[in-house]
Design an enzyme around this catalytic site. Structure first.
Site, mmCIF file in Angstrom:
data_model
loop_
_atom_site.group_PDB
_atom_site.id
_atom_site.type_symbol
_atom_site.label_atom_id
_atom_site.label_comp_id
_atom_site.label_asym_id
_atom_site.label_seq_id
_atom_site.Cartn_x
_atom_site.Cartn_y
_atom_site.Cartn_z
ATOM 1 N N ARG A 2 0.811 -1.218 0.000
ATOM 2 C CA ARG A 2 0.000 0.000 0.000
ATOM 3 C C ARG A 2 0.846 1.270 0.000
ATOM 4 O O ARG A 2 0.410 2.310 -0.502
ATOM 5 C CB ARG A 2 -0.940 -0.010 1.202
ATOM 6 C CG ARG A 2 -2.002 -1.102 1.103
ATOM 7 C CD ARG A 2 -3.038 -0.958 2.186
ATOM 8 N NE ARG A 2 -4.066 -1.988 2.077
ATOM 9 C CZ ARG A 2 -5.150 -2.036 2.839
ATOM 10 N NH1 ARG A 2 -5.347 -1.099 3.756
ATOM 11 N NH2 ARG A 2 -6.029 -2.985 2.682
ATOM 12 N N ASP A 52 -15.366 9.916 8.578
ATOM 13 C CA ASP A 52 -14.371 8.862 8.398
ATOM 14 C C ASP A 52 -12.991 9.482 8.548
ATOM 15 O O ASP A 52 -12.830 10.700 8.423
ATOM 16 C CB ASP A 52 -14.507 8.201 7.023
ATOM 17 C CG ASP A 52 -13.893 6.806 6.986
ATOM 18 O OD1 ASP A 52 -14.632 5.825 7.163
ATOM 19 O OD2 ASP A 52 -12.653 6.704 6.810
#
Length: 285
Positions: A47, A155
């Site tokens: 990632r 979020d």
């Protein structure tokens, strides 16, 4: 293997050293509460490769030097957290929750004299959860002129919030949405072959999106909430972090209000002002 995939596997300095992994894991945990055990080393490497490219660093060592010794965290933290967060979402995921919300929680809240029902999706990902909540609320409020509602959706990841605000999704993602609700709240692309849909402007207007870190000491959500969804995020935290998050969420929940957690999660062992009223559904006492 594609050329792009080969390029990714042949990056110089292709592994994160134990020393740098420990530094990254500690920072990620301190900032977000997300546990990063050694078993996630390969996932983290995969990632972070796009962040190496974005910041023009050829090795993980160079990138970590930039982060920790050259004050790179000031500009990189948001992007670093974006790439390590996991965002799984579906419309009407764990459908029993929305059935309970519709048939039990909302009638009880309205019968208690609440005329503006405030709800919060505290880990909203790309938006399927808060838009599902908005559909249920819109159906409940239909024909009740004295009743209004709102959905706050927050979020940690800026990437998912950008997607959520747009409200555009692959056509197959809305398959769980009942047909009658699709007709009312989902717009189909006019261009032939474009397999995308968009949440209707009227429903989108009921949902407000904001970035929020559940590790913060306070949650600036305004007035108390009547319903809070905090589903499938507690599993990423250790017990101490879970306790802190749950206590802060309870501080934001009105008495008689409802909290929904994920079906794989539990609050057993925590001293909270909640009573269980259904499977993974709790009421503020």
């Amino acid at each position: 293997m594609s050329v792009a995939a080969m390029a990714e596997t042949q990056l110089p300095g292709d592994r994160i050293s134990k020393r740098n992994f420990d530094k990254l894991a500690r920072f990620i945990y301190d900032y977000s509460g997300i546990k990063m055990p050694p078993t996630k080393l390969t996932m983290l490497e995969g990632r972070l490769r796009r962040r190496l490219r974005a910041t023009n660093h050829s090795t993980f060592d160079d990138y970590c030097e930039f982060l920790f010794n050259q004050d790179g965290l000031a500009q990189e933290t948001v992007y670093l957290i974006d790439v390590v967060t996991t965002n799984k979402t579906d419309f009407f995921r764990e459908a029993k929750h929305f059935e309970y919300m519709q048939t039990v929680a909302l009638p009880a809240i309205a019968n208690n004299g609440v005329r503006t029902i405030r709800t919060w999706s505290s880990a909203c990902s790309t938006g399927a959860e808060p838009y599902t909540m908005a559909m249920v609320l819109a159906e409940f409020a239909e024909g009740r002129n004295d009743l209004s509602y709102s959905v706050l959706a927050t979020d940690l990841s800026t990437d998912v919030l950008q997607t959520a605000r747009r409200g555009i999704y692959p056509e197959d993602l809305i398959a769980p949405v009942p047909r009658d609700l699709q007709r009312k709240y989902v717009l189909v692309a006019k261009q032939p072959g474009r397999k995308e849909v968009r949440i209707s402007p009227k429903l989108r207007s009921r949902v407000g999106f904001a970035r929020m870190n559940l590790m913060d000491d306070k949650y600036p959500v305004g007035d108390l909430m009547n319903i809070i969804f905090c589903r499938n995020v507690l599993i990423y935290f250790d017990k101490q972090t879970q306790a802190g998050v749950l206590n802060r969420l309870c501080e934001c929940l009105a008495k008689g209000g409802y909290m929904f957690i994920g079906h794989s999660e539990s609050i057993t062992g925590f001293d909270l002002p909640l009573k269980q009223v259904s499977n993974t559904v709790f009421q503020r006492i």
